[in-house]
Write an enzyme that holds these catalytic residues in place. Structure first.
Site, mmCIF file in Angstrom:
data_model
loop_
_atom_site.group_PDB
_atom_site.id
_atom_site.type_symbol
_atom_site.label_atom_id
_atom_site.label_comp_id
_atom_site.label_asym_id
_atom_site.label_seq_id
_atom_site.Cartn_x
_atom_site.Cartn_y
_atom_site.Cartn_z
ATOM 1 N N LYS A 170 -5.337 -4.298 4.252
ATOM 2 C CA LYS A 170 -4.919 -2.889 4.198
ATOM 3 C C LYS A 170 -5.826 -1.995 5.037
ATOM 4 C CE LYS A 170 -2.121 -3.097 0.089
ATOM 5 N NZ LYS A 170 -2.225 -4.521 -0.299
HETATM 6 C C1 LIG Z 1 -1.198 -5.389 -0.456
HETATM 7 C C2 LIG Z 1 -1.497 -6.846 -0.420
HETATM 8 C C3 LIG Z 1 -0.484 -7.821 -0.228
HETATM 9 C C4 LIG Z 1 0.991 -7.454 -0.135
HETATM 10 O O1 LIG Z 1 1.295 -6.755 1.044
HETATM 11 P P1 LIG Z 1 2.664 -5.939 1.173
HETATM 12 O O2 LIG Z 1 2.554 -5.194 2.442
HETATM 13 O O3 LIG Z 1 2.719 -5.046 -0.037
HETATM 14 O O4 LIG Z 1 3.783 -6.935 1.161
HETATM 15 C C5 LIG Z 1 -0.858 -9.154 -0.130
HETATM 16 N N1 LIG Z 1 -2.152 -9.520 -0.239
HETATM 17 C C6 LIG Z 1 -3.152 -8.640 -0.436
HETATM 18 C C7 LIG Z 1 -4.544 -9.121 -0.568
HETATM 19 C C8 LIG Z 1 -2.865 -7.260 -0.524
HETATM 20 O O5 LIG Z 1 -3.862 -6.384 -0.730
#
Ligand SMILES: *Cc1c(COP(=O)(O)O)cnc(C)c1O
Length: 464
Positions: free
Chosen positions: A111
């Site tokens: 993120k």
């Molecule tokens: C947010 C997240 C996901 C999922 O990603 P999306 O974009 O919501 O599909 C998967 N793994 C981790 C570690 C995350 O923080």
């Protein structure tokens, strides 16, 4: 570039307004009115460019409201803050299997790739407009940490993050509560993550409050959270021989933001053999890609909590293309979803999506087994989200297409799951080594809208 809403009635906006607005006023999500093209020559050249240069080239056509030099500068400083020189390095796991490490940013999950850029873009646009904003978010862990780290000390912005008291991991809580910047405010709510989300929704629906504090959001429905993620699909594929050799991606999925970014890269011209949507036991998307029916079920807590989601908000962006960019048709499906808990698409449309997407699912035991197996084979520690992705990749019959599994978090972010599977507790990277010694700061509040609004007014009142 102009942006249109998936529900068809909100006004078209330019990039800056889409950035600051997030959700469209008709309840839809903004998508670009058209896909810019990358040529085969562009993609080939990406193999020998630094990450920030590819990022600037890929994103500039979408962000044409921002001066090109300023944009290039913002992108460069964003990715200078990552602690690996290639930002998103590939690690080979097997003859045709690769791990794309997306966890070299400050909070150890992918993120950061988008949030770090988003925060700088907010600061830039707000300064030009002499505006200020209050960002309020609800988090089950990763998003809050990424937002706080990205927005700390940014001019013109306060950030308030609600998390459920005692219901996030200690690493996640400390990543949020040890940030002491004056514009960062943590609230632990006596309730669940769903309570926090409900409170946030009520704050957005309270128009007077919303205007009073200039409320904004940075959750994954914001287009500028999705776009930066398309870049690493391109850098990874180019490194593995694209556009001459198509590459498959396997993506641990919750809100469908990350895997949709792969679809964006493909829409711009990247030859993608397939995008495999990997879910844990919260498998609404897996069921959709197998049957064409999208039906909400109960949410179960798992060791991959960032994927414990039933309604995947970004899925609406794919649906929009699936129904021929017909906003009225999307609105009708969304009405069925809220009134009847689901909807189905016909066989032709399902076949159409399956030309590009496939899916897989790993339950808790399979996830643990995969972490253990990879550790035994290679010595590498995987976080549980990444392990779900790898399990889905290995569930498919192998062919000679290279498969890239997206490594969405650093194993040290989920030490209990890793230790359970391997007997080894992963070390935090150097930049967070003293996390357990830092002082924490947060306020504990009841699950009560009026109390939380009063608290937020006290923090930011009079500034906006
Ligand atoms: C947010 C997240 C996901 C999922 O990603 P999306 O974009 O919501 O599909 C998967 N793994 C981790 C570690 C995350 O923080």
């Amino acid at each position: 570039m102009n942006y249109i809403s998936t529900r068809g009635t909100a006004p078209e906006l330019g990039f800056e307004d889409v950035l600051l607005t997030g959700l469209a006023r008709d309840g839809g999500l903004y998508v670009p009115a058209a896909w810019p093209d990358l040529s085969a020559g562009d993609i080939k050249a990406f193999a020998s460019l630094p990450y920030h240069a590819v990022a600037t080239r890929v994103m500039a056509p979408f962000a044409d409201g921002i001066a090109p030099d300023a944009f290039a500068d913002i992108v460069r400083t964003t990715y200078d803050g990552f602690d690996h020189h290639s930002v998103a390095p590939l690690r080979q796991l097997g003859p045709n299997e690769w791990l794309l490490e997306l966890f070299h940013g400050p909070t150890l999950a992918f993120k950061d790739v988008a949030m770090q850029l988003l925060a700088r873009l907010f600061e830039h646009v707000l300064a030009r407009r002499s505006q200020r904003l209050t960002i309020v978010g609800a988090t089950s862990g990763d998003t809050g940490a990424a937002a706080i780290e990205a927005f700390r000390d940014r001019a013109g912005i306060d950030v308030v993050i609600l998390h459920p008291l005692d219901r996030v991991s200690e690493v996640q809580r400390r990543q949020m509560t040890t940030v002491t910047a004056a514009n960062v405010h943590n609230i632990a709510v006596r309730g669940t993550f769903d309570d926090c989300q409900a409170l946030l929704k009520m704050m957005f629906n309270d128009i007077a409050f919303r205007d009073e504090i200039a409320l904004s959001a940075v959750n994954s429905i914001n287009w500028a959270r999705v776009l930066p993620q398309a870049v690493y699909y391109l850098t990874a594929a180019a490194a593995l021989g694209a556009p001459d050799r198509p590459v498959a991606f396997c993506v641990p999925t919750g809100n469908f933001g990350d895997v949709y970014a792969g679809y964006v890269a493909a829409a711009m011209g990247l030859p993608v053999a397939r995008l495999v949507v990997a879910t844990n036991r919260n498998d609404i998307l897996h069921r959709f890609f197998q049957t064409g029916e999208y039906r909400v079920d109960e949410v179960h807590a798992t060791q991959s909590p960032s994927m414990d989601i039933q309604v995947a908000s970004n899925f609406e962006r794919l649906l929009f293309d699936l129904v021929g960019r017909d906003g009225a048709a999307v609105s009708a499906l969304m009405r069925d979803l809220s009134a009847a808990g689901g909807f189905a698409v016909d066989a032709a449309r399902l076949a159409n999506t399956r030309a590009r997407f496939d899916s897989g699912r790993a339950d808790e035991a399979e996830t643990t087994a995969m972490i253990g197996r990879v550790h035994a084979e290679t010595g590498l520690l995987l976080d549980p989200h990444t392990a779900v992705g790898l399990a889905a990749a290995r569930d498919r019959a192998p062919d000679d297409t290279p498969v890239v599994v997206l490594g969405t978090a650093h194993p040290a972010k989920f030490p209990d799951a890793v230790e359970k599977a391997t007997g080894r507790r992963p070390d935090l990277p150097a930049r967070l080594a003293d996390l357990y010694d830092r002082a924490e700061r947060y306020d504990v509040l009841p699950n009560d809208l009026a109390a939380i609004q009063a608290h937020i007014r006290g923090l930011v009142g009079g500034k906006a």
